[in-house]
Write a protein that holds these residues in place. Structure first.
Motif, short mmCIF file in Angstrom:
data_model
loop_
_atom_site.label_atom_id
_atom_site.label_comp_id
_atom_site.label_asym_id
_atom_site.label_seq_id
_atom_site.Cartn_x
_atom_site.Cartn_y
_atom_site.Cartn_z
N LEU A 37 -36.49 -9.46 25.63
CA LEU A 37 -35.05 -8.44 25.31
C LEU A 37 -33.38 -8.71 25.90
O LEU A 37 -32.88 -8.38 25.52
CB LEU A 37 -35.73 -7.08 26.06
CG LEU A 37 -34.10 -6.01 25.44
CD1 LEU A 37 -33.97 -5.87 24.18
CD2 LEU A 37 -34.49 -4.30 26.16
N TYR A 38 -34.00 -9.23 27.62
CA TYR A 38 -33.03 -9.84 27.77
C TYR A 38 -32.13 -10.98 27.32
O TYR A 38 -31.51 -10.95 27.48
CB TYR A 38 -33.70 -9.64 29.83
CG TYR A 38 -32.43 -10.34 30.21
CD1 TYR A 38 -31.70 -9.52 31.12
CD2 TYR A 38 -32.27 -12.01 30.26
CE1 TYR A 38 -31.35 -9.42 32.30
CE2 TYR A 38 -31.81 -12.20 31.79
CZ TYR A 38 -31.16 -11.44 32.45
OH TYR A 38 -30.05 -11.93 33.02
N ARG A 39 -33.37 -11.68 26.97
CA ARG A 39 -32.79 -13.02 26.32
C ARG A 39 -32.51 -12.92 25.60
O ARG A 39 -31.03 -13.37 25.49
CB ARG A 39 -34.06 -13.92 26.61
CG ARG A 39 -33.60 -15.42 25.32
CD ARG A 39 -34.58 -16.21 25.60
NE ARG A 39 -34.83 -16.71 26.69
CZ ARG A 39 -34.13 -18.09 27.20
NH1 ARG A 39 -33.65 -18.60 26.72
NH2 ARG A 39 -34.03 -18.29 28.76
N ALA A 40 -32.84 -11.72 24.76
CA ALA A 40 -32.08 -11.47 23.41
C ALA A 40 -31.06 -11.03 23.37
O ALA A 40 -29.27 -11.29 22.48
CB ALA A 40 -32.84 -10.87 22.09
N PHE A 67 -30.94 -4.60 33.65
CA PHE A 67 -30.21 -5.83 32.82
C PHE A 67 -29.62 -6.29 34.31
O PHE A 67 -29.40 -7.64 33.63
CB PHE A 67 -29.99 -5.55 31.81
CG PHE A 67 -30.08 -5.17 30.36
CD1 PHE A 67 -30.68 -6.40 30.16
CD2 PHE A 67 -30.15 -3.98 30.34
CE1 PHE A 67 -31.10 -6.33 28.98
CE2 PHE A 67 -30.77 -3.69 28.95
CZ PHE A 67 -31.58 -4.43 28.14
N ASP A 68 -29.59 -5.98 35.27
CA ASP A 68 -29.08 -6.21 36.25
C ASP A 68 -29.74 -5.82 38.21
O ASP A 68 -29.35 -5.39 38.44
CB ASP A 68 -27.61 -5.81 36.22
CG ASP A 68 -26.84 -6.29 38.07
OD1 ASP A 68 -27.00 -7.26 38.25
OD2 ASP A 68 -25.38 -6.03 37.99
N PRO A 69 -30.48 -7.13 38.24
CA PRO A 69 -30.73 -6.69 39.63
C PRO A 69 -29.99 -6.80 41.28
O PRO A 69 -30.39 -5.42 41.79
CB PRO A 69 -31.60 -7.29 40.05
CG PRO A 69 -31.96 -8.69 38.66
CD PRO A 69 -30.84 -8.06 37.71
N THR A 70 -28.64 -6.93 40.50
CA THR A 70 -27.82 -6.42 41.49
C THR A 70 -27.34 -5.31 41.70
O THR A 70 -26.30 -5.58 42.91
CB THR A 70 -26.87 -7.35 41.79
OG1 THR A 70 -26.18 -7.28 40.95
CG2 THR A 70 -27.02 -8.90 42.03
N CYS A 71 -27.62 -4.55 40.80
CA CYS A 71 -26.69 -3.63 40.93
C CYS A 71 -27.47 -2.09 41.47
O CYS A 71 -28.04 -2.51 41.91
CB CYS A 71 -25.64 -3.00 39.51
SG CYS A 71 -28.27 -1.93 38.30
#
Length: 377
Positions: A37-40, A67-71
């Protein structure tokens, strides 16, 4: 069966996602399926998962953070900030928060009775160009001839103090029927784009970059955008161009010394071009309405009016009808878009009595986007 990705036929971008059999909550996908899903998302820029009308606000928020490990994963910071509801912000009427899941905003149109996820009675107003553009359509054009406008092409971001979100999730809960069509008329070249009432329009920042001349591309890769402090309050007295790409420069912006207190260190200076971490493509990513200055690689600074003219020149080819994907909403559609790779716009207007209800979530990132050289602004 793993996650299936099907490119949307005949569209300039976008894909449909089919979840594994029995999976009703995409926030609980296996690592392998989420990686797909992330790549898509990064390859197709907008992905749509049908049949998600029962997705809880908590699951929508958790999926968005994935979708964002930094958030901020704690849920305490979600990127809307106080100025989203500031009484002078252009965003102040755009929605309201779910009490138990304030990271998720309720958007739409019409009066809704008490009881939606613990909320009291709510009155929602669909944003329209009537409230935002310098010149507007007549009532006859809008409601008898079914003409409409792009409301505001934008990237979801506070653009002050907080970094732009990586992804936005948007869930259709109550949507208008597909039978009602409206058409965007391009005033500068007589083009027409037909769409379903209330469709969300998307364009690819990568395509926008590819449409630029080699000379413009080279300069854009080394150009920085400086946004105004509290940009949505700064632009609130001004009005937008008829295509929704930027603002008309008439000196109506709120003076900087009349804005809420602001700090120089929180002003956002971001690359004009952001690099897709998966495809490595360059994306022209700029919020043309909120821009204050352009800092060019030769040391020249384009101030407000000239900066607006320049980004409008670069952005305009990308919104030609053949480059726009308009998502016609079905009940239960969960659209996820790569907020660092597309621009999007609300479209359409509703007549009295027509209703819509949606849930939106995006979370400020923990880091700014980067250019191809890895240099953050």
């Amino acid at each position: 069966m793993p996650v299936q990705v099907t490119k949307l036929a005949g569209q300039p971008l976008g894909a449909k996602i089919t979840l594994p059999e029995g999976c009703t909550d995409p926030s609980k996908l296996s690592k392998e399926d989420f990686d797909t899903l992330y790549r898509a998302l990064h390859e197709h820029l907008v992905v749509v998962i049908p049949g998600m009308e029962d997705l809880s606000p908590e699951s929508q928020w958790r999926l968005t953070t994935m979708f964002d490990p930094t958030c901020d994963q704690s849920g305490k910071s979600y990127g809307h900030g106080k100025e989203f509801r500031h009484d002078k912000s252009v965003l102040r009427k755009d929605g309201t928060s779910i009490p138990d899941q304030p990271q998720v905003q309720v958007l739409g149109q019409g009066h809704w009775p008490a009881g939606h996820h613990g909320m009291g009675e709510i009155d929602l107003r669909h944003p329209t160009h009537f409230d935002f553009h310098k010149s507007v359509l007549t009532d006859e054009q809008a409601f008898e001839q079914d003409m409409t406008r792009f409301y505001r092409w934008h990237i979801d971001s506070a653009l002050y103090g907080l970094s732009p979100p990586v992804a936005t999730t948007l869930l259709g809960i109550h949507v208008p029927p597909h039978s009602k069509k409206q058409k965007v008329v391009y005033e500068d070249d007589n083009s027409v784009l037909e769409l379903t009432q209330g469709a969300t329009a998307f364009v690819s920042g990568a395509n926008a970059f590819e449409l630029m001349s080699p000379e413009d591309q080279e300069r854009a890769l080394k150009t920085t955008v400086e946004y105004a402090p509290h940009p949505y309050i700064f632009i609130s007295p001004a009005r937008a161009t008829s295509d929704g790409l930027t603002m008309v420069s008439e000196g109506k912006e709120m003076p900087l010394d009349e804005l809420p207190p602001w700090e120089e260190s929180k002003i956002k200076r971001l690359p004009l071009v952001w690099t897709n971490p998966i495809t490595k493509k360059h994306h022209l990513q700029v919020h043309g309405c909120c821009i204050n200055k352009l800092l060019l690689p030769d040391g020249t600074t384009l101030e407000l009016e000239d900066a607006r003219k320049e980004v409008h020149r670069l952005m305009r080819p990308a919104i030609a009808p053949e480059n726009v994907y308009t998502h016609d909403w079905n009940k239960g559609d969960l659209a996820i878009f790569f907020n660092r790779g597309v621009w999007h716009s609300v479209t359409g207007q509703f007549s009295p009595g027509e209703k819509r209800l949606m849930h939106q979530c995006n979370i400020a990132s923990g880091q700014d986007p980067k250019t191809m050289t890895g240099q953050a602004a």
